[in-house]
Write a protein that holds these residues in place. Structure first.
Motif, PDB file in Angstrom:
ATOM      1  N   VAL A  22       0.866  -1.176   0.000  1.00  0.00           N
ATOM      2  CA  VAL A  22       0.000   0.000   0.000  1.00  0.00           C
ATOM      3  C   VAL A  22       0.906   1.230   0.000  1.00  0.00           C
ATOM      4  O   VAL A  22       1.996   1.189   0.561  1.00  0.00           O
ATOM      5  CB  VAL A  22      -0.946   0.036   1.226  1.00  0.00           C
ATOM      6  CG1 VAL A  22      -1.932  -1.118   1.201  1.00  0.00           C
ATOM      7  CG2 VAL A  22      -0.165   0.030   2.520  1.00  0.00           C
ATOM      8  N   SER A  27      -1.857   8.082   1.290  1.00  0.00           N
ATOM      9  CA  SER A  27      -3.073   7.475   0.750  1.00  0.00           C
ATOM     10  C   SER A  27      -3.684   8.254  -0.411  1.00  0.00           C
ATOM     11  O   SER A  27      -4.416   7.680  -1.213  1.00  0.00           O
ATOM     12  CB  SER A  27      -4.108   7.300   1.860  1.00  0.00           C
ATOM     13  OG  SER A  27      -4.431   8.560   2.424  1.00  0.00           O
ATOM     14  N   VAL A  87       2.989   2.415  -4.805  1.00  0.00           N
ATOM     15  CA  VAL A  87       3.145   0.965  -4.852  1.00  0.00           C
ATOM     16  C   VAL A  87       3.915   0.563  -6.108  1.00  0.00           C
ATOM     17  O   VAL A  87       3.509   0.892  -7.220  1.00  0.00           O
ATOM     18  CB  VAL A  87       1.770   0.259  -4.821  1.00  0.00           C
ATOM     19  CG1 VAL A  87       1.936  -1.251  -4.951  1.00  0.00           C
ATOM     20  CG2 VAL A  87       1.034   0.606  -3.536  1.00  0.00           C
ATOM     21  N   ARG A 125       2.588  -1.162  -9.977  1.00  0.00           N
ATOM     22  CA  ARG A 125       1.259  -0.752 -10.425  1.00  0.00           C
ATOM     23  C   ARG A 125       1.417   0.197 -11.605  1.00  0.00           C
ATOM     24  O   ARG A 125       2.483   0.730 -11.852  1.00  0.00           O
ATOM     25  CB  ARG A 125       0.504  -0.061  -9.291  1.00  0.00           C
ATOM     26  CG  ARG A 125       0.219  -1.025  -8.157  1.00  0.00           C
ATOM     27  CD  ARG A 125      -1.152  -0.824  -7.582  1.00  0.00           C
ATOM     28  NE  ARG A 125      -1.383  -1.802  -6.525  1.00  0.00           N
ATOM     29  CZ  ARG A 125      -1.743  -1.479  -5.308  1.00  0.00           C
ATOM     30  NH1 ARG A 125      -1.949  -0.226  -4.985  1.00  0.00           N
ATOM     31  NH2 ARG A 125      -1.937  -2.420  -4.417  1.00  0.00           N
ATOM     32  N   TRP A 142      -1.580   4.605  -6.624  1.00  0.00           N
ATOM     33  CA  TRP A 142      -2.083   5.014  -5.337  1.00  0.00           C
ATOM     34  C   TRP A 142      -3.271   4.199  -4.844  1.00  0.00           C
ATOM     35  O   TRP A 142      -3.825   4.505  -3.800  1.00  0.00           O
ATOM     36  CB  TRP A 142      -2.463   6.498  -5.378  1.00  0.00           C
ATOM     37  CG  TRP A 142      -1.302   7.293  -5.809  1.00  0.00           C
ATOM     38  CD1 TRP A 142      -1.091   7.812  -7.047  1.00  0.00           C
ATOM     39  CD2 TRP A 142      -0.135   7.585  -5.063  1.00  0.00           C
ATOM     40  NE1 TRP A 142       0.129   8.415  -7.100  1.00  0.00           N
ATOM     41  CE2 TRP A 142       0.743   8.302  -5.895  1.00  0.00           C
ATOM     42  CE3 TRP A 142       0.262   7.314  -3.756  1.00  0.00           C
ATOM     43  CZ2 TRP A 142       1.992   8.750  -5.468  1.00  0.00           C
ATOM     44  CZ3 TRP A 142       1.509   7.770  -3.340  1.00  0.00           C
ATOM     45  CH2 TRP A 142       2.347   8.476  -4.185  1.00  0.00           C
ATOM     46  N   LYS A 143      -3.701   3.195  -5.588  1.00  0.00           N
ATOM     47  CA  LYS A 143      -4.865   2.416  -5.147  1.00  0.00           C
ATOM     48  C   LYS A 143      -4.471   1.051  -4.673  1.00  0.00           C
ATOM     49  O   LYS A 143      -3.476   0.525  -4.964  1.00  0.00           O
ATOM     50  CB  LYS A 143      -5.865   2.308  -6.289  1.00  0.00           C
ATOM     51  CG  LYS A 143      -6.430   3.677  -6.601  1.00  0.00           C
ATOM     52  CD  LYS A 143      -7.509   3.580  -7.639  1.00  0.00           C
ATOM     53  CE  LYS A 143      -8.028   4.989  -7.887  1.00  0.00           C
ATOM     54  NZ  LYS A 143      -8.933   5.131  -8.912  1.00  0.00           N
TER      55      LYS A 143
END
Length: 168
Positions: A13, A17, A158, A161, A167-168
């Motif tokens: 993660v 966030s 992450v 990705r 960011w998800k």
């Protein structure tokens, strides 16, 4: 600050966030401009990606290392060239121009025991391989990855990705 155990698993993660580009939408213009500058054709895109991969390795960013490794693979670079970026001085897979570029990024990102990070000799070696516009482009390519190093190290997107959606 508490140190993480060497055997502890690293979570998949992001540390931050929220996507910094959504928080500061002006970043899109800066990013696009930097990409145009480095994509002017005076330096091969593969050389720029090799330099940016090395930068990610030097600063210890898994995100940047995975990102630029992926770019190189998509561009058709061999696994030998990609994996030997970390040990490029001993690798037979790089041209003189690529070696000069890799030496420049190392000089910029690593402290020098001898004082000046980019000595005249290194600049002269790079200038033997790159005309003025290409040398300036290479300089901006190093600056481009340096611009994003704080994002990679502080926000910790992450690795692996999508470049547009870590960011998800």
């Amino acid at each position: 600050m508490e140190a993480r155990s060497i055997t502890a698993e690293v979570p998949m993660v992001p540390r931050m966030s929220e996507d910094p580009a959504e928080l500061v939408p002006e970043l899109a213009e800066v990013s696009a401009a930097l990409f145009r500058v480095t994509g002017n054709g005076s330096v091969p895109r593969s050389t720029i990606s090799l330099v940016q991969l090395r930068a990610g390795q030097i600063v210890g960013s898994t995100y940047l290392t995975v990102l630029h490794t992926g770019f190189l693979r998509k561009a058709g670079e061999s696994e030998e060239r990609i994996t030997s970026v970390a040990s490029w001085p001993d690798s037979p897979y790089f041209t003189g121009a690529e070696r000069a570029a890799l030496a420049l990024v190392e000089a910029v990102l690593q402290p020098s025991a001898d004082g000046e990070r980019v000595p005249n000799e290194l600049y002269a070696q790079a200038a033997e391989h790159y005309e003025a516009k290409a040398l300036a482009t290479l300089m901006f390519a190093i600056g481009q990855v340096n611009f994003f190093i704080p994002v990679a190290l502080i926000a910790k997107p992450v690795p692996g990705r999508s470049f547009t959606d870590p960011w998800k």
